[in-house]
Design an enzyme around this catalytic site. Structure first.
Site, short mmCIF file in Angstrom:
data_model
loop_
_atom_site.label_atom_id
_atom_site.label_comp_id
_atom_site.label_asym_id
_atom_site.label_seq_id
_atom_site.Cartn_x
_atom_site.Cartn_y
_atom_site.Cartn_z
N SER A 130 56.40 61.27 18.28
CA SER A 130 56.57 61.88 17.18
C SER A 130 55.72 63.08 16.70
O SER A 130 54.64 63.18 17.11
CB SER A 130 56.31 60.93 15.99
OG SER A 130 56.52 61.63 14.67
N LYS A 185 58.44 53.00 16.95
CA LYS A 185 58.63 54.38 16.71
C LYS A 185 59.87 54.33 15.86
O LYS A 185 60.11 55.21 14.73
CB LYS A 185 59.16 55.18 18.10
CG LYS A 185 59.76 56.64 17.83
CD LYS A 185 58.90 57.57 17.21
CE LYS A 185 59.34 58.98 16.83
NZ LYS A 185 60.65 59.66 17.14
N HIS A 188 58.70 53.71 12.37
CA HIS A 188 58.12 54.84 12.03
C HIS A 188 59.00 55.84 11.20
O HIS A 188 59.03 56.36 10.13
CB HIS A 188 57.41 55.55 13.17
CG HIS A 188 57.16 57.27 12.90
ND1 HIS A 188 57.95 58.11 13.11
CD2 HIS A 188 56.06 57.79 12.66
CE1 HIS A 188 57.59 59.31 12.57
NE2 HIS A 188 56.34 59.16 12.23
N ASN A 189 60.17 55.96 12.08
CA ASN A 189 61.46 56.93 11.68
C ASN A 189 61.85 56.34 10.29
O ASN A 189 62.30 57.19 9.47
CB ASN A 189 62.48 57.08 12.56
CG ASN A 189 61.90 58.30 13.55
OD1 ASN A 189 60.76 58.27 14.13
ND2 ASN A 189 62.79 58.81 14.41
N GLU A 192 59.79 57.18 7.56
CA GLU A 192 59.90 58.51 7.33
C GLU A 192 61.03 58.67 6.36
O GLU A 192 60.86 59.61 5.25
CB GLU A 192 60.14 59.31 8.51
CG GLU A 192 60.08 60.69 8.57
CD GLU A 192 60.42 61.15 9.97
OE1 GLU A 192 59.65 61.02 10.80
OE2 GLU A 192 61.47 61.95 10.01
P1 NBP Z 1 67.43 67.08 23.17
O1 NBP Z 1 67.72 65.94 22.42
O2 NBP Z 1 68.34 68.51 22.67
O3 NBP Z 1 67.84 67.00 24.59
C1 NBP Z 1 67.79 68.17 25.27
C2 NBP Z 1 67.66 67.53 26.72
O4 NBP Z 1 68.81 66.77 27.29
C3 NBP Z 1 68.04 69.02 27.81
O5 NBP Z 1 67.33 68.80 28.97
C4 NBP Z 1 69.50 68.96 28.26
O6 NBP Z 1 69.79 69.36 29.53
C5 NBP Z 1 69.62 67.29 28.27
N1 NBP Z 1 71.00 66.74 28.14
C6 NBP Z 1 71.74 66.75 27.22
BR1 NBP Z 1 71.55 67.35 25.64
N2 NBP Z 1 73.01 66.24 27.71
C7 NBP Z 1 72.82 66.03 29.05
C8 NBP Z 1 73.56 65.38 29.69
N3 NBP Z 1 74.75 65.01 29.53
N4 NBP Z 1 73.37 65.15 31.22
C9 NBP Z 1 72.11 65.56 31.44
N5 NBP Z 1 71.10 66.20 30.52
C10 NBP Z 1 71.52 66.19 29.41
O7 NBP Z 1 66.27 67.65 23.27
P2 NBP Z 1 64.92 67.59 22.35
O8 NBP Z 1 65.08 67.74 20.82
O9 NBP Z 1 63.79 68.27 23.00
O10 NBP Z 1 64.47 65.87 22.25
C11 NBP Z 1 64.32 65.33 23.70
C12 NBP Z 1 64.22 63.77 23.33
O11 NBP Z 1 62.98 63.59 22.34
C13 NBP Z 1 65.31 63.17 22.65
O12 NBP Z 1 65.62 61.95 22.97
C14 NBP Z 1 64.80 63.20 20.93
O13 NBP Z 1 65.79 62.41 20.25
C15 NBP Z 1 63.44 63.10 21.29
N6 NBP Z 1 62.74 63.70 20.00
C16 NBP Z 1 63.13 64.93 19.40
C17 NBP Z 1 62.20 65.38 18.35
C18 NBP Z 1 62.35 66.62 17.84
O14 NBP Z 1 61.68 66.96 16.82
N7 NBP Z 1 63.27 67.46 18.25
C19 NBP Z 1 60.97 64.76 18.00
C20 NBP Z 1 60.77 63.32 18.57
C21 NBP Z 1 61.70 62.95 19.61
P3 NBP Z 1 70.45 70.76 29.39
O15 NBP Z 1 69.61 71.86 29.22
O16 NBP Z 1 70.95 71.11 30.90
O17 NBP Z 1 71.61 70.72 28.26
#
Ligand code: NBP
Length: 484
Positions: A130, A185, A188-189, A192
């Site tokens: 988080s 987690k 936690h959410n 939130e």
């Molecule tokens: P995303 O949740 O947007 O995921 C992006 C990644 O997933 C990229 O590497 C993308 O590859 C890959 N991906 C997707 Br989308 N669809 C795919 C598929 N069908 N096959 C293979 N790869 C695929 O990125 P993020 O916001 O960095 O979050 C990553 C994780 O962390 C998620 O589980 C999210 O819930 C969690 N999280 C996010 C946050 C936040 O604030 N954003 C905070 C805490 C946790 P590509 O580049 O080839 O499309």
């Protein structure tokens, strides 16, 4: 070739920032992304000049770069994508290697993955992360659970990159078996969601109830952030309320009042219903987002259904003080409910959770970080078996002292016609929780009357069930007694 300490798959906002954070802390990281161009852009962009971040074109190449035991972290979209990558990585791993899922996976998926990978000799970690982009880069809160045999091999990396408290304790510790890291987690959410909705209700009371301007609300939130409500969410609200669009209008006034959600609040509510734990505040917060999302229908209803048309009269400053206390009271109820839920989930799944350490993990780096969590840690340090936060001396005193303020705020909101679902449910929970007798005796009588569901009696030992032929017309056969 084996020179990287860890491999990371998924170079979106979280993945890229975690890699840079790991590298700042002295770890070599091999990286891979499905769309290879994003890997190249990262290596030539944010990671430029860092010779211990290694771009790879295939998963085989990524794994070949890793020191043993190999540590592969997934930072990808939760759901099937995680299983898909696990399948792709597996052929290149050996017994004792580690797969870490750092995304927002649903805990039953992590339970399943921990079990199936253990059968193959692979150690699985489901880690909640988080703190968003900034947290990932500068220090997130990390909640790892799963196969404990993997913990010694990832402890240093995770604790080095995580946020630290003022006393330099890492906001990352071992949570427990299976999907418990992702469960914590998730809660936690959910919390939130509750904190955000409470702040939203305070904002509406200040704006529509008391008629404060944005600069005045900015001042109020600044002051609140110096008291017991001191937290990241109060702090960013203070700043949001002071943020003007290019034309000088406060930006928040222009944002559509229809809230989105990605499921973790809903999952918390579903788990609470499954386990029979009254997590009412998070539930109301999720439903409040649902109500906000039917914007068109609300617009139509607003033209037909009028409210009480009452205006606030009285001492505004004293009401602002009441709102501050009401927020603190409701927050205590929400965390009380969240920890009740984790206790029940731990019992159900045979997890040994350390509640003080969970409060510590949330103390820094994450979205719900606050001074208040330090008090929760103290309460569980004093008594690790604490049934409810409300029974801790500090929290008991605060709720007893602030209940008058909350009652005045809820009563006034009802008079003014301003919806305060989370503030009011916190009061209803408190009044129910502190009641020796609730009207459930009547409910049991009704159930027995119409469905012969039986009841227990106050004048007989627990576990003995009775059925009454209430009308003289029914038979003496009763329904089986079980709870679902
Ligand atoms: P995303 O949740 O947007 O995921 C992006 C990644 O997933 C990229 O590497 C993308 O590859 C890959 N991906 C997707 Br989308 N669809 C795919 C598929 N069908 N096959 C293979 N790869 C695929 O990125 P993020 O916001 O960095 O979050 C990553 C994780 O962390 C998620 O589980 C999210 O819930 C969690 N999280 C996010 C946050 C936040 O604030 N954003 C905070 C805490 C946790 P590509 O580049 O080839 O499309």
């Amino acid at each position: 070739m084996s020179k990287a300490d860890i491999g990371l798959i998924g170079l979106a906002v979280m993945g890229q920032n975690l890699v840079l954070n790991m590298n700042d802390n002295g770890y070599g990281v091999a990286v891979y992304n499905r769309t290879v161009q994003k890997m190249t852009d990262f290596i030539e962009g944010p990671a430029k000049g860092r010779d211990t971040i290694y771009g790879t074109q295939t998963i085989e190449e990524l794994v070949s770069m890793l020191k043993r035991p190999r540590r592969v972290m997934l930072m990808v979209k939760a759901g099937e994508v995680v299983d898909h990558f696990i399948e792709q990585v597996l052929p290149f791993l050996e017994e004792g290697d580690i797969i870490i899922d750092g995304g927002n996976s649903h805990f039953p998926d992590s339970n399943r993955r921990a079990k199936t990978l253990a059968e193959k000799g692979i150690l699985f970690i489901g880690a909640g992360v988080s703190g968003g982009e900034e947290g990932a880069r500068r220090g997130p809160s990390i909640m790892p659970g799963g196969n404990e045999k993997a913990w010694p091999a990832i402890k240093d990396i995770f604790q080095d990159i995580s946020a630290k408290t003022e006393t330099n304790e890492a906001c990352c510790d071992w949570v427990g078996n299976d999907g418990s890291g992702h469960y914590v987690k998730m809660v936690h959410n959910g919390i939130e969601y509750g904190d955000m909705q409470l702040i939203g209700e305070a904002y509406q009371l200040l704006k529509d109830g008391l008629g404060f301007s944005y600069p005045e609300m900015h001042e109020i939130f600044s002051k609140w952030n110096e008291g017991p409500l001191d937290s990241y969410l109060i702090e960013i609200t203070r700043d949001i309320l002071n943020f003007k669009d290019e034309d000088g209008v406060y930006l928040v006034e222009k944002i559509l009042d229809s809230a989105g959600q990605k499921g973790t609040g809903k999952w918390t509510g579903i788990s609470a219903l499954d386990l029979g734990v009254p997590v009412t505040l998070i539930g109301e917060a999720v439903f409040a987002r649902c109500l906000s999302a039917i914007k068109d229908e609300r617009l139509e209803a607003s033209k037909i259904l009028s409210g009480p048309g009452v205006k606030f009269e009285g001492d505004k400053q004293s009401f602002v003080n009441d709102i501050e206390k009401a927020l603190l009271f409701a927050k205590i109820i929400s965390y009380t409910q969240g920890f009740m839920l984790m206790r029940e989930a731990a019992k159900e799944n045979s997890w040994t959770l350390n509640y003080g350490s969970i409060a510590l993990m949330w103390r820094g780096g994450c979205i719900i970080r606050s001074a208040f969590l330090g008090k929760i840690k103290e309460a569980y340090d004093k008594n690790p078996e604490l049934k409810s936060l409300l029974l801790d001396d500090y929290f008991k005193d605060v709720v007893l002292e602030s209940q008058g303020a909350l009652r005045r705020v809820v009563a006034k909101a009802v008079e003014l016609g301003i919806p305060v679902p989370t503030l009011s449910t916190s009061l209803a929970f408190f009044d129910g929780y502190r009641s020796e007798r609730l009207p459930a005796n009547l409910l049991q009588a009704q159930r027995d009357y119409f469905g012969a569901h039986t009841y227990e009696r106050l004048d007989k030992p627990r576990g003995q069930f009775f059925h009454t032929n209430w009308t003289g017309k029914g038979g003496n056969v009763s329904s089986s007694t079980y709870d679902v």
